[in-house]
Design a protein around this motif. Structure first.
Motif, short mmCIF file in Angstrom:
data_model
loop_
_atom_site.label_atom_id
_atom_site.label_comp_id
_atom_site.label_asym_id
_atom_site.label_seq_id
_atom_site.Cartn_x
_atom_site.Cartn_y
_atom_site.Cartn_z
N GLN A 1 0.86 -1.18 0.00
CA GLN A 1 0.00 0.00 0.00
C GLN A 1 0.90 1.24 0.00
N ALA A 2 1.06 1.84 -1.17
CA ALA A 2 2.02 2.93 -1.32
C ALA A 2 1.49 4.23 -0.75
N ASN A 3 2.40 4.97 -0.11
CA ASN A 3 2.05 6.31 0.38
C ASN A 3 2.54 7.42 -0.56
N GLY A 4 3.13 7.01 -1.69
CA GLY A 4 3.57 7.98 -2.69
C GLY A 4 4.97 8.53 -2.47
N GLN A 5 5.67 8.06 -1.42
CA GLN A 5 7.00 8.57 -1.13
C GLN A 5 8.07 7.50 -1.40
N VAL A 6 9.26 7.98 -1.75
CA VAL A 6 10.39 7.10 -2.06
C VAL A 6 11.51 7.35 -1.07
N ALA A 7 12.02 6.28 -0.50
CA ALA A 7 13.18 6.35 0.39
C ALA A 7 14.37 5.71 -0.30
N VAL A 8 15.49 6.42 -0.33
CA VAL A 8 16.72 5.91 -0.93
C VAL A 8 17.71 5.62 0.19
N LEU A 9 18.19 4.39 0.25
CA LEU A 9 19.08 3.95 1.31
C LEU A 9 20.52 3.93 0.80
N MET A 10 21.41 4.58 1.55
CA MET A 10 22.83 4.68 1.17
C MET A 10 23.67 3.97 2.21
N HIS A 11 24.30 2.88 1.81
CA HIS A 11 25.02 1.99 2.72
C HIS A 11 26.36 2.57 3.14
#
Length: 348
Positions: A68-78
C-alpha cells in the motif's frame, strides 16, 4: 527471507565459541566473486548501466515497492563495510509503512562494478545515484544514509537540495575531520596493503568492538562472511584496490565544514557507544583518545545543521539499524510521519 550463503555450522561455531571475536573461526566460510557473486540479496537485484570516466559501469540496486504505497520514495545509502543487503530490516520497516525503497550498491562496492581506474569522490557517487533515480523517474526522495552513506547523503543533499524531501543520517562518519585532528595521511598503496590483510577474524573483531558496542549475536555473522567472502574469492585484489581508493576518498573529503548549508529537514540517529574514526589506529595515543566521540559529535552536528532532530540510542554502537532495529525504526517512522519540527531526544 534473505537466503544468505553461509553454513549453519559456521554460525553455530561462533555461538559455541562464546560469541568471542577471538574464539570464532578465522577463515572458514564461502568465497564470493568480486561483485559478491554467490551471495543472495533479500530482493531481486537490478542493474543500472551507464558510462562514467571512460568506464562502462553497472550499479546494482534493489527497488522494493510496498503493498500500500504512500507515494514517497526512500533511498538507502550503505556504509563502507555494508551493502544494500544489510538494509534488509530497514527495507521491511519502510515498505511496511508504505514507502517505496531503492537501495543501491555504490560503484566500488558489493554487487556493483569495481573499476581498476576511477577517481572516487562523494560528488561522483552522488551524481551516479542521481542518474539512477532519474532513470527510475524519481524526482523527489527521502535520503537515508548510514556511516559513509551518511557522508554521501549529505553531499547529495548539498548538490540537489530541491530533490531531497528529508535527510536521515544514521551514525554518519564525516562528523569530524580526522586529517585535521592528527590522523596521519596514507597513500593509496598503503591503504591497499592494509586492505589485503582483511580476514573474517579481523572484520569480526572490529565489528564487535565498534558496530555492536562489544556485543555479539549470531545474526551479525552473515555480514562478516559477506565481506570476508570477497577477500577469499578470485577477485580479492580488485576488491582490495577499490576499497583502498574508497578509503582515500573518505579520509580526504570531509563534509563536516558544510553542515550549515544543508537545507532539508534532517534526522540524526546516533548510537552513543560508537567510536568510529577512520585509521585512528595509526594516530598517536593522545590523538586517538580524542577521536570518534559520537555523543559529542552527534550533538555538534545537530547544532550545525539548520533543521535537525537528534535521537540518541544509549546502548548502541555504529550500526543501530542492525543492533537495535526495533527502536531505530520506531524513531525513524515517527519522524517521517511527523510535522517538520527540530528537537533532541532519546528513543522511548
Amino acid at each position: 527471507m534473505l537466503l544468505r550463503s553461509i553454513s549453519v555450522a559456521l554460525v553455530a561455531a561462533v555461538a559455541m565459541a562464546g560469541v568471542s571475536a577471538q574464539a570464532a573461526p578465522a577463515e572458514s566460510g564461502p568465497a564470493y566473486g568480486p561483485r559478491l557473486e554467490g551471495f543472495d540479496y533479500p530482493a531481486p537485484v537490478h542493474l543500472f548501466k551507464f558510462e562514467s570516466q571512460g568506464n562502462a559501469l553497472e550499479m546494482a540496486y534493489l527497488d522494493v515497492k510496498p503493498e500500500q504505497a504512500n507515494g514517497q520514495v526512500a533511498v538507502l545509502m550503505h556504509g563502507k563495510n555494508f551493502c544494500a543487503a544489510t538494509w534488509e530490516d530497514t527495507i521491511k520497516a519502510l515498505t511496511g509503512a508504505g514507502y517505496r525503497v531503492i537501495a543501491p550498491d555504490q560503484i566500488g562496492f558489493c554487487k556493483s562494478s569495481k573499476p581498476r581506474a576511477y577517481q572516487y569522490s562523494f560528488q561522483q557517487l552522488a551524481s551516479n545515484t542521481h542518474a539512477l533515480l532519474a532513470s527510475l523517474g524519481v524526482q523527489q526522495a527521502i535520503l537515508i544514509g548510514h556511516s559513509t552513506g551518511g557522508m554521501l547523503a549529505t553531499r547529495y543533499a548539498l548538490m540537489y537540495p530541491t530533490e531531497v524531501s528529508r535527510l536521515v543520517m544514521i551514525n554518519p562518519i564525516g562528523l569530524e575531520d580526522w586529517k585535521a585532528k592528527g590522523v596521519p595521511s596514507m597513500t593509496v598503496d598503503q591503504w591497499f596493503a592494509r586492505e589485503k590483510q582483511t580476514s573474517a577474524e579481523r572484520i569480526r573483531a572490529y565489528e564487535q568492538s565498534t558496530y555492536y558496542a562489544g556485543q555479539w549475536r549470531t545474526d551479525y555473522e552473515p555480514w562478516v562472511q559477506m565481506l570476508a567472502g570477497m577477500y577469499r574469492g578470485p577477485g580479492r585484489d580488485l576488491v582490495a584496490w577499490n576499497s583502498a581508493l574508497l578509503y582515500d576518498m573518505i579520509y580526504t573529503q570531509p563534509v563536516v565544514y558544510e553542515f550549515g548549508q544543508v537545507r532539508p529537514w534532517t534526522l540524526l540517529l546516533i548510537g552513543q557507544k560508537d567510536t568510529t574514526a577512520i585509521a585512528k589506529d595509526t594516530a598517536p595515543q593522545e590523538v586517538r583518545a580524542r577521536l570518534g566521540n559520537y555523543p559529542e559529535l552527534g550533538r555538534a552536528a545537530a547544532k550545525a545543521i539548520p533543521h535537525a532532530t537528534l535521537v540518541e540510542f544509549p546502548d548502541a554502537g555504529h550500526a543501530p539499524q542492525i543492533q537495535d532495529a526495533v527502536a531505530l525504526h520506531k524513531a525513524l517512522l515517527e519522524w517521517l510521519a511527523s510535522p517538520d519540527v527540530s528537537r533532541t531526544r532519546r528513543p522511548d
